[in-house]
Design a protein around this motif. Sequence first.
Motif, mmCIF file in Angstrom:
data_model
loop_
_atom_site.group_PDB
_atom_site.id
_atom_site.type_symbol
_atom_site.label_atom_id
_atom_site.label_comp_id
_atom_site.label_asym_id
_atom_site.label_seq_id
_atom_site.Cartn_x
_atom_site.Cartn_y
_atom_site.Cartn_z
ATOM 1 N N LEU A 142 -38.409 83.313 74.543
ATOM 2 C CA LEU A 142 -37.393 82.830 75.123
ATOM 3 C C LEU A 142 -35.855 82.905 74.806
ATOM 4 C CD1 LEU A 142 -38.464 80.337 77.255
ATOM 5 C CD2 LEU A 142 -38.031 78.725 75.485
ATOM 6 N N LEU A 143 -35.106 82.811 75.697
ATOM 7 C CA LEU A 143 -33.676 83.059 75.423
ATOM 8 C C LEU A 143 -33.427 81.849 74.511
ATOM 9 C CD1 LEU A 143 -31.052 84.301 75.875
ATOM 10 C CD2 LEU A 143 -30.685 82.700 77.625
ATOM 11 N N GLY A 144 -32.733 82.123 73.211
ATOM 12 C CA GLY A 144 -32.423 81.175 72.326
ATOM 13 C C GLY A 144 -33.397 80.859 71.245
ATOM 14 N N TYR A 145 -34.643 81.575 71.299
ATOM 15 C CA TYR A 145 -35.375 81.387 69.967
ATOM 16 C C TYR A 145 -34.880 82.351 68.945
ATOM 17 C CZ TYR A 145 -39.594 79.034 72.060
ATOM 18 O OH TYR A 145 -40.422 78.053 72.557
ATOM 19 N N GLY A 146 -34.101 83.338 69.313
ATOM 20 C CA GLY A 146 -33.497 84.189 68.523
ATOM 21 C C GLY A 146 -34.620 85.501 67.985
ATOM 22 N N PHE A 147 -33.856 86.479 67.439
ATOM 23 C CA PHE A 147 -34.789 87.958 67.064
ATOM 24 C C PHE A 147 -33.977 88.391 66.223
ATOM 25 C CE2 PHE A 147 -32.057 88.272 70.773
ATOM 26 C CZ PHE A 147 -31.392 89.282 70.491
ATOM 27 N N PRO A 148 -34.445 89.195 65.404
ATOM 28 C CA PRO A 148 -33.677 90.094 64.244
ATOM 29 C C PRO A 148 -32.673 91.285 65.168
ATOM 30 C CG PRO A 148 -36.142 89.891 63.811
ATOM 31 C CD PRO A 148 -36.160 89.326 65.143
ATOM 32 N N GLU A 149 -31.462 91.310 64.556
ATOM 33 C CA GLU A 149 -30.833 92.142 65.265
ATOM 34 C C GLU A 149 -31.403 93.672 64.941
ATOM 35 O OE1 GLU A 149 -26.864 91.316 64.093
ATOM 36 O OE2 GLU A 149 -26.091 93.065 65.399
ATOM 37 N N GLU A 150 -32.101 93.885 63.774
ATOM 38 C CA GLU A 150 -32.615 95.213 63.423
ATOM 39 C C GLU A 150 -33.684 95.495 64.641
ATOM 40 O OE1 GLU A 150 -32.953 92.567 61.120
ATOM 41 O OE2 GLU A 150 -31.005 93.209 60.706
ATOM 42 N N SER A 151 -34.354 94.719 65.225
ATOM 43 C CA SER A 151 -35.406 94.875 65.932
ATOM 44 C C SER A 151 -34.890 95.417 67.354
ATOM 45 C CB SER A 151 -36.304 93.741 66.342
ATOM 46 O OG SER A 151 -37.098 93.287 65.081
ATOM 47 N N LEU A 152 -33.677 94.502 67.831
ATOM 48 C CA LEU A 152 -33.131 94.943 68.983
ATOM 49 C C LEU A 152 -32.747 96.484 68.833
ATOM 50 C CD1 LEU A 152 -31.796 94.332 71.627
ATOM 51 C CD2 LEU A 152 -29.625 93.271 70.590
ATOM 52 N N ASN A 153 -31.978 96.798 67.788
ATOM 53 C CA ASN A 153 -31.368 98.105 67.547
ATOM 54 C C ASN A 153 -32.559 98.995 67.630
ATOM 55 O OD1 ASN A 153 -29.083 97.111 67.177
ATOM 56 N ND2 ASN A 153 -29.040 97.138 64.845
ATOM 57 N N ALA A 154 -33.610 98.828 67.050
ATOM 58 C CA ALA A 154 -34.690 99.583 67.082
ATOM 59 C C ALA A 154 -35.277 100.028 68.585
ATOM 60 C CB ALA A 154 -36.004 99.186 66.163
ATOM 61 N N GLY A 155 -35.176 98.909 69.135
ATOM 62 C CA GLY A 155 -35.647 99.082 70.656
ATOM 63 C C GLY A 155 -34.944 99.823 71.429
ATOM 64 N N MET A 156 -33.244 99.696 71.311
ATOM 65 C CA MET A 156 -32.634 100.256 72.127
ATOM 66 C C MET A 156 -32.533 101.782 71.606
ATOM 67 S SD MET A 156 -31.237 98.001 74.012
ATOM 68 C CE MET A 156 -30.037 98.870 74.936
ATOM 69 N N ALA A 157 -32.836 102.231 70.220
ATOM 70 C CA ALA A 157 -32.920 103.690 69.917
ATOM 71 C C ALA A 157 -34.110 104.295 70.872
ATOM 72 C CB ALA A 157 -33.263 103.631 68.370
ATOM 73 N N ARG A 158 -34.964 103.427 71.549
ATOM 74 C CA ARG A 158 -35.728 104.159 72.196
ATOM 75 C C ARG A 158 -35.555 104.356 73.581
ATOM 76 N NH1 ARG A 158 -40.835 103.104 69.187
ATOM 77 N NH2 ARG A 158 -42.068 103.879 70.938
ATOM 78 N N GLN A 159 -34.349 104.048 73.721
ATOM 79 C CA GLN A 159 -33.599 104.388 75.301
ATOM 80 C C GLN A 159 -34.212 103.551 76.534
ATOM 81 O OE1 GLN A 159 -30.985 106.291 75.764
ATOM 82 N NE2 GLN A 159 -30.912 106.317 73.532
ATOM 83 N N PRO A 160 -34.556 102.261 76.304
ATOM 84 C CA PRO A 160 -35.227 101.484 77.315
ATOM 85 C C PRO A 160 -34.422 101.503 78.708
ATOM 86 C CG PRO A 160 -34.195 99.927 75.963
ATOM 87 C CD PRO A 160 -34.091 101.191 75.299
ATOM 88 N N HIS A 161 -35.219 101.387 79.770
ATOM 89 C CA HIS A 161 -34.511 101.578 81.235
ATOM 90 C C HIS A 161 -33.922 100.145 81.409
ATOM 91 C CE1 HIS A 161 -37.297 104.933 81.279
ATOM 92 N NE2 HIS A 161 -36.277 105.415 81.739
ATOM 93 N N MET A 162 -34.421 98.939 80.851
ATOM 94 C CA MET A 162 -34.034 97.737 80.965
ATOM 95 C C MET A 162 -34.083 96.956 79.895
ATOM 96 S SD MET A 162 -36.469 95.391 81.569
ATOM 97 C CE MET A 162 -35.957 93.902 82.890
ATOM 98 N N ILE A 163 -33.554 95.848 79.763
ATOM 99 C CA ILE A 163 -33.744 94.797 78.753
ATOM 100 C C ILE A 163 -33.843 93.377 79.353
ATOM 101 C CG2 ILE A 163 -31.153 94.993 77.891
ATOM 102 C CD1 ILE A 163 -31.718 94.048 75.289
ATOM 103 N N GLY A 164 -34.678 92.552 78.798
ATOM 104 C CA GLY A 164 -34.723 91.125 79.472
ATOM 105 C C GLY A 164 -35.137 90.368 78.380
ATOM 106 N N VAL A 165 -35.323 89.001 78.856
ATOM 107 C CA VAL A 165 -35.962 88.043 78.061
ATOM 108 C C VAL A 165 -36.416 87.009 79.120
ATOM 109 C CG1 VAL A 165 -33.978 86.757 77.414
ATOM 110 C CG2 VAL A 165 -35.841 86.246 75.995
ATOM 111 N N ASP A 166 -37.329 86.200 78.895
ATOM 112 C CA ASP A 166 -37.766 85.062 79.783
ATOM 113 C C ASP A 166 -36.877 83.985 79.207
ATOM 114 O OD1 ASP A 166 -38.975 83.415 81.490
ATOM 115 O OD2 ASP A 166 -40.724 82.884 79.956
#
Lengths: 103, 452
Positions: free
Chosen positions: B12-36
Amino acid sequence: MALIRDIAKACKSKNAGPFELTIDVVFDDLKLFERVRETGVICPALFARLYKVRLEDVQFTEYPAGRAFKATIPRLVASGDVGDTDVYGAQQHAPLLDVEIPI
Amino acid sequence: MQEYRLLSTSGLLGYGFPEESLNAGMARQPHMIGVDGGSTDPGPYYLGSGKCVNSRMAMKRDLKLMLRAARKQKIPLVIGSCGGAGGEPHLQTVVGIVREIAREDAMHFRLAVIHAEQDKGWIKKQLKSGKIKALRNVKELDDATIDRATRIVGMMGPEPFQRALDDGADVILAGRSSDPAPWAGCATRAQLPPAPSWYAGKMLECGATAALPKGHDCLLTSVDRDGVVLEAMNPIRLCTPFSVANHSLHENASPCFHIEPGGLLDTSDCVFEAVSERAVRVSGMRWTQQPYTVKLEGAELVGYRAITICGTRDPMLISTVDAFLGSVRENVSVKAAAFGVKPEAYKLVIRTYGANGVMSGWEPIQRTQSHELGFVVEVIAETQELANAVLAIARVQMLHVDFPNRLCKEGNMAFPYSPSDIETAPAYRFSVFHTVAIDDPCALFPIEHETV
């Protein structure tokens, strides 16, 4: 003989939308799930009895892929309506914990 | 497209997430990013009142990181059910935060805002022409219920998201949406089949909940023609065949049949295979197209609420608690009537923690073993003044009503607070939970574009 609380990996409840509650009993491995399934104890009639709902109001699924039994029943009071005690429906599982499974 | 990669940051938007996880995800070259962004789970208050379920501060933190990441790699950022309930005030709160971040960071992009609130006159017309059906365990809709609702939202499918992207949006902020719709919309727009696209959405809408240990964290899902591969971006979390299969149980009436706008996702024959220690491939899901329906959600005001919290440690009171509460109720009705408030003008609810405060009518244990009991006494009435007045009387009765063998003659209850009486927010209930059959999946959800 074993109690669900002693052999299940998860026994939990949650809203499935504001008007229904869904209850899951999950086991660790497929073999145990199948042994429990063979006893026939976890069935729609069990949920109808424990939660005092009509048998036809229990939506029941045996879900081997998740080694789980699932029952969805109408809530007594809709989530957050006057007199509701559990907005998220997260604490309605306890009556299942002491159900005996003859294994 | 052979493979389409989608990144979800959390449940959920506003639940928070570790910034490192986002960076790891972006390194995989996603085609989109989202959150419910939303759920009905926190109850009817948020839809009714227009308040967001998560704080502005928490949402801003998540949005800032996601916006920066999305703009850096020039991929769409897509958020459904903004602000929780996905009504206009919720959506505008999130739009406001995004504009603010863009200003602060001097970012520029094309923003699409998709509205989800529905016109009551239009709903009445659909009702008259037989296009509205009640969902299970819900009363049939009528004009009076529509009129009483403070707000009614429609739950959009993937099509409005696709249209916004077709129109050139970089960032999409949408009102109430089916949870998987933003993801399903992006993947099917990339020419991937609906079955794996919807399945991916069902997993992504909860972030890393499908992993072990589950948590508010980032999940990457790759969709191809035959299935999906799921992987949590935090090295401490593993997607296993069991954890992923089990996630289909979460908040669903059935783990196998998922009714979505425009079709049914059937996961009965899914096959779950580990592709590594961390990732799972799921295949075998099916999608059956069905007549298009949109879910309507509405909430109405029940009244104004005041509560007080107190507890007893008296064994004699505990042994006769039902009769004691009966006396309290009776005294409240007499005393309230004396200042002109009839019993039908308010609702008095007394919750007894330590006995049946959690399960109420489903509690199988009839006699409490507790050495102390906690009470939440609640009054709901048409005005706050009325609720406060009746609650004050109820509080006094809890403290002073007599009972057999009473030794605690100075007072029956321990009150932890002064003031003991607490005005809570107005109380709402879900009053509309119906589907409407429609022809055009975009017609109910107007899209506004702006350049930020």
